[in-house]
Design a protein around this motif. Structure first.
Motif, mmCIF file in Angstrom:
data_model
loop_
_atom_site.group_PDB
_atom_site.id
_atom_site.type_symbol
_atom_site.label_atom_id
_atom_site.label_comp_id
_atom_site.label_asym_id
_atom_site.label_seq_id
_atom_site.Cartn_x
_atom_site.Cartn_y
_atom_site.Cartn_z
ATOM 1 N N ARG A 24 0.810 -1.215 0.000
ATOM 2 C CA ARG A 24 0.000 0.000 0.000
ATOM 3 C C ARG A 24 0.845 1.266 0.000
ATOM 4 N NH1 ARG A 24 -2.751 -3.937 1.939
ATOM 5 N NH2 ARG A 24 -5.000 -4.046 1.760
ATOM 6 N N THR A 39 -1.858 -1.161 -4.184
ATOM 7 C CA THR A 39 -1.263 -1.440 -5.485
ATOM 8 C C THR A 39 -1.400 -2.932 -5.804
ATOM 9 O OG1 THR A 39 0.965 -2.020 -4.724
ATOM 10 C CG2 THR A 39 0.456 0.346 -4.970
ATOM 11 N N ASP A 40 -0.919 -3.312 -6.983
ATOM 12 C CA ASP A 40 -0.935 -4.723 -7.379
ATOM 13 C C ASP A 40 0.387 -5.413 -7.056
ATOM 14 O OD1 ASP A 40 -3.523 -4.511 -8.427
ATOM 15 O OD2 ASP A 40 -2.779 -3.771 -10.347
ATOM 16 N N GLY A 57 -4.711 -5.400 -6.124
ATOM 17 C CA GLY A 57 -4.973 -4.263 -5.250
ATOM 18 C C GLY A 57 -6.459 -4.005 -5.084
ATOM 19 N N GLN A 58 -7.192 -4.073 -6.194
ATOM 20 C CA GLN A 58 -8.645 -3.898 -6.136
ATOM 21 C C GLN A 58 -9.273 -4.945 -5.225
ATOM 22 O OE1 GLN A 58 -10.717 -4.290 -9.905
ATOM 23 N NE2 GLN A 58 -12.711 -4.404 -8.908
ATOM 24 N N ASN A 61 -8.407 -4.273 -1.500
ATOM 25 C CA ASN A 61 -9.109 -3.095 -0.997
ATOM 26 C C ASN A 61 -10.599 -3.367 -0.819
ATOM 27 O OD1 ASN A 61 -9.215 -0.133 -0.377
ATOM 28 N ND2 ASN A 61 -10.551 -0.148 -2.173
ATOM 29 N N ASN A 86 -9.468 0.747 -5.868
ATOM 30 C CA ASN A 86 -8.160 0.516 -5.235
ATOM 31 C C ASN A 86 -7.887 1.425 -4.037
ATOM 32 O OD1 ASN A 86 -7.758 -0.548 -8.115
ATOM 33 N ND2 ASN A 86 -5.816 -1.144 -7.183
ATOM 34 N N THR A 299 -8.911 -0.734 -16.548
ATOM 35 C CA THR A 299 -7.447 -0.726 -16.417
ATOM 36 C C THR A 299 -6.753 0.029 -17.563
ATOM 37 O OG1 THR A 299 -7.311 -2.867 -17.554
ATOM 38 C CG2 THR A 299 -7.364 -2.907 -15.136
#
Length: 321
Positions: A24, A39-40, A57-58, A61, A86, A299
């Protein structure tokens, strides 16, 4: 391959600073606000992998914000809103420098320590005769010190936390109470989805007015381990590995490529086709844990999407306050 969000570089109105953790990135703003971007990035054995995992990340979150909403009646938390898939926005807190790890089963790190002959974990005694993935007689709290960037988390006992003044005894009692309450609720939520919440970690902070609140992620596959309830007893009886929902499968892949984050080891590169399977596994985790169908966020330009959504939120928030 689907784009992944591996880093951000925003400059929001009223921005005071930014902290970049393993996964994060946390932006400090005026009005005591924090904007936390998942983040991913993928971290395992406290090492960040070179490539990101699309949608991770999505997923983290959205699970975390949903679980915070489902536990806010028993433990107060920092969350104010989630203006982007995110992003979570909340009020700034001073974090406690410990992670409250709680375990209902002998799995992962605890199982590795037990196999090495240890019968005490963070000052908590463990009975003889346990096998990997056995249910513990009662959930145990095994705290870890919060790592500074790049360092490993370390096991620590309740007594040492208090004697070293890392957390006061009065505050630590609250952390223990909240940890057990959250684990009980998490266990109930998992059971509704046919899952067993094996172990997890919680992080807490203190607001400027002295209130202890839950922060960071909660009940995600990065912070928790789940087993499927169906077949658990049979697999234990036959000494078979448990079917689980966590990022343990990534750790096992790394171990099979001779990497456990130890000195002198070389980090293997994940091929794109394996990264695609990891992304699909995270989507499966999301759907199993929440019972919802995962909806992939746009994306095309992830940075612009996040920036637009956060700016819209901040404008509205500041107009109201």
């Amino acid at each position: 391959m689907t784009p992944a969000l591996t880093q951000t570089d925003f400059n929001f109105p009223g921005q005071l600073g930014v902290y970049k953790g393993k996964v994060r990135e946390v932006y400090s703003l005026q009005d005591n606000l924090l904007v936390m971007i998942a983040t991913d990035r993928l971290s395992a054995f406290d090492v960040i992998m070179p490539k990101g995992i699309p949608f991770k990340g999505q997923i983290l979150n959205q699970i975390a914000t949903r679980m915070m909403q489902q536990t806010s009646d028993i433990v107060p938390n920092w969350l104010l809103a989630s203006p982007d898939p995110n992003v979570a926005v909340g009020f700034r807190c001073e974090p406690f420098k410990v992670e409250m790890v709680i375990r209902g089963y002998l799995a992962g790190h605890a199982a590795r320590e037990y196999k090495a002959g240890k019968r005490s974990l963070c000052g908590v005694p463990l009975p003889e005769g346990l096998r990997e993935n056995d249910r513990l007689p009662a959930p145990i709290i095994t705290p870890a010190t919060k790592a500074e960037q790049g360092d490993h988390d370390e096991d620590i006992s309740r007594e040492e936390i208090i004697s070293r003044g890392i957390v006061s005894e009065a505050d630590y009692k609250v952390l223990e109470e909240y940890t057990r309450a959250l684990f009980q609720r998490g266990t109930e939520l998992a059971a509704e989805k046919g899952l067993l919440l094996v172990d997890t970690k919680y992080e807490f902070g203190k607001t400027p007015d002295g209130k202890i609140v839950l922060i960071d992620e909660i009940h995600t596959p990065d912070s928790s381990r789940y087993f499927y309830e169906a077949g658990y007893e049979e697999r234990q009886a036959q000494g078979e590995p448990q079917k689980q929902l966590s990022k343990e499968f990534v750790r096992q892949w790394l171990i099979s490529h001779n990497f456990q984050g130890l000195e002198g080891q070389t980090l293997p590169e994940m091929p794109d086709d394996y990264i695609a399977t990891v992304s699909e596994r995270y989507i499966e985790l999301y759907e199993q844990i929440t019972g919802l169908t995962f909806e992939r966020a746009e994306t095309g330009d992830i940075h612009k999407r996040i920036e637009d959504n956060v700016l819209t939120f901040l404008q509205s928030f500041r107009a109201e306050h």
